[in-house]
Design a protein around this motif. Structure first.
Motif, PDB file in Angstrom:
ATOM      1  N   GLU A 245       0.837  -1.206   0.000  1.00 38.19           N
ATOM      2  CA  GLU A 245       0.000   0.000   0.000  1.00 38.19           C
ATOM      3  C   GLU A 245       0.869   1.253   0.000  1.00 38.19           C
ATOM      4  OE1 GLU A 245      -2.471  -0.470   3.399  1.00 38.19           O
ATOM      5  OE2 GLU A 245      -3.905  -1.821   2.393  1.00 38.19           O
ATOM      6  N   ALA A 246       1.965   1.220   0.758  1.00 38.14           N
ATOM      7  CA  ALA A 246       2.859   2.382   0.801  1.00 38.14           C
ATOM      8  C   ALA A 246       3.496   2.628  -0.559  1.00 38.14           C
ATOM      9  CB  ALA A 246       3.937   2.177   1.865  1.00 38.14           C
TER      10      ALA A 246
ATOM     11  N   GLU B 123       2.148   2.303  -3.331  1.00 37.28           N
ATOM     12  CA  GLU B 123       1.181   2.982  -4.184  1.00 37.28           C
ATOM     13  C   GLU B 123       1.144   4.481  -3.909  1.00 37.28           C
ATOM     14  OE1 GLU B 123      -2.576   1.108  -3.711  1.00 37.28           O
ATOM     15  OE2 GLU B 123      -1.944  -0.791  -4.602  1.00 37.28           O
ATOM     16  N   GLU B 124       1.637   4.886  -2.755  1.00 35.20           N
ATOM     17  CA  GLU B 124       1.678   6.307  -2.405  1.00 35.20           C
ATOM     18  C   GLU B 124       3.013   6.875  -2.888  1.00 35.20           C
ATOM     19  OE1 GLU B 124      -0.729   8.069  -1.119  1.00 35.20           O
ATOM     20  OE2 GLU B 124      -2.074   6.351  -0.895  1.00 35.20           O
ATOM     21  N   GLN B 125       3.001   7.490  -4.053  1.00 36.58           N
ATOM     22  CA  GLN B 125       4.263   7.936  -4.641  1.00 36.58           C
ATOM     23  C   GLN B 125       4.980   8.961  -3.775  1.00 36.58           C
ATOM     24  OE1 GLN B 125       4.259   8.990  -8.730  1.00 36.58           O
ATOM     25  NE2 GLN B 125       3.566   6.985  -9.400  1.00 36.58           N
ATOM     26  N   VAL B 126       4.236   9.752  -3.020  1.00 37.01           N
ATOM     27  CA  VAL B 126       4.872  10.765  -2.170  1.00 37.01           C
ATOM     28  C   VAL B 126       5.779  10.091  -1.144  1.00 37.01           C
ATOM     29  CG1 VAL B 126       4.457  12.556  -0.454  1.00 37.01           C
ATOM     30  CG2 VAL B 126       3.010  12.432  -2.475  1.00 37.01           C
ATOM     31  N   ILE B 127       5.315   8.959  -0.597  1.00 32.72           N
ATOM     32  CA  ILE B 127       6.112   8.236   0.396  1.00 32.72           C
ATOM     33  C   ILE B 127       7.400   7.725  -0.225  1.00 32.72           C
ATOM     34  CG2 ILE B 127       6.197   6.140   1.814  1.00 32.72           C
ATOM     35  CD1 ILE B 127       3.247   6.495   2.392  1.00 32.72           C
TER      36      ILE B 127
END
Length: 343
Positions: free
Chosen positions: A258-259, A261-265
């Motif tokens: 899931e992380a 998928e969060e490009q900012v992370i």
């Protein structure tokens, strides 16, 4: 550092190496049998007790051997004195593979795929940032008297093509003047500077070209800004599932996915704040991302002639081959920079 501390580090190094290789907790008897530590089993047991008390290793189960902790991996990484260099054949194969890329997109996709294969981890590369890119050339092609094709080429190999409907016809003389104005405003400038220069063109343009320039500049300004959806390329995500048990508690792997998928992370973790050739290793909680507590991130910057264009690296469980991973990340980043510098 005292000889006792050096010996204890050798015990820690052996535990890390064996655990990465076997995925099994390591006991003192196994260490003595596998490694030429030059001391007795009793001394190794004492050293392991000290390492455990200091938080470098831990016992996952009663009556089992020991495994490294995040602190132990950090001590190991900080004291890596030799990173196995790639062979000439490996280096040539990497360069040939990357040089076959037809454009920036292809080179980055190849780099990610190659890095995932070399490390058996998830590979990530960041597209060159706008602040680091310079317009190499702007080409204006008349598809018909009322429609233009704009082609923006940057020094990083990025090529953007946009169509502009003029709403009126333009003759060859005005087309030549438009090319000259756009080239003067953009060629050789950083994208942010070029964007501002293009936006200001209609104010100083001849009246006959003002409407055309308003349409053209609107399209170009949109082209020159960041495209968040294009910021990252990922490869080898399936590698995570092969090591699902390394992520600890049930559900941890799902949190990692899931992380991702969060490009900012992910961008934060591989942010290219360092010079090319400097590899950064973040282990476990050092990522400062709750979902990533069971992972390590090995990253570096890539670029041309000392200029960092973006970041790249790999993400995987803390139980990873750090020397090999560091060498692979550094090598692929260096060769991507060399390929882009030639274009």
């Amino acid at each position: 550092m005292s000889s006792t501390e050096d010996r204890r580090f050798e015990v820690l190094r052996a535990i890390v190496a064996d655990y990465v290789s076997t995925k099994e907790p390591i006991g003192s008897k196994t260490l003595v049998e596998r490694h030429n530590l030059g001391v007795s089993s009793a001394t190794v047991r004492n050293d392991m007790a000290v390492l455990e008390a200091e938080g470098y290793i831990t016992q996952p189960h009663t009556s089992s051997g020991r495994i490294p902790t995040d602190k132990g991996y950090r001590q190991f990484v900080d004291r890596i004195s030799e990173v196995k260099p790639l062979s000439p054949a490996e280096r040539r194969a990497i360069m040939d593979f990357l040089e076959s890329g037809v454009d920036l997109d292809d080179v980055l996709r190849r780099g990610v795929r190659l890095l995932a294969q070399l490390t058996r981890q998830v590979a990530v590369v960041q597209y060159p940032t706008v602040s680091a890119s310079t317009v190499r050339h702007i080409e204006v092609v008349a598809l018909n008297p009322a429609r233009l094709l704009l082609v923006v080429i940057t020094d990083t190999g990025r090529v953007d093509q946009r169509l502009v409907e003029l709403g009126a016809v333009i003759d060859d003389e005005d087309l030549a003047a438009l090319r000259a104005m756009l080239g003067g405003a953009m060629d050789g400038k950083r994208l942010a500077t070029a964007s501002a220069a293009v936006a200001a063109l209609p104010e100083t343009a001849p009246q006959r070209l003002r409407d055309v320039l308003i349409r053209v500049s609107t399209v170009l300004v949109e082209t020159l800004v960041e495209h968040p959806e294009e910021r990252l390329v990922l490869g080898g995500t399936a590698n995570l599932t092969r090591n699902a048990g390394d992520f600890g508690l049930p559900g941890s792997l799902r949190q990692v996915l899931e992380a991702l998928e969060e490009q900012v992370i992910v961008l934060k973790l591989i942010a290219a704040a360092q010079q090319p050739g400097t590899v950064t290793v973040r282990i476990g909680e050092e990522t400062q991302v709750e979902q990533m507590r069971g992972t390590s991130v090995v990253s570096t910057g890539y670029g041309t002639e000392g200029a960092v264009l973006g970041g790249m690296g790999v993400l995987g469980p803390t139980r990873m081959d750090y020397p090999g991973t560091i060498a692979s990340v550094a090598a692929v980043a260096r060769y991507i920079g060399e390929v882009l510098a030639e274009r």
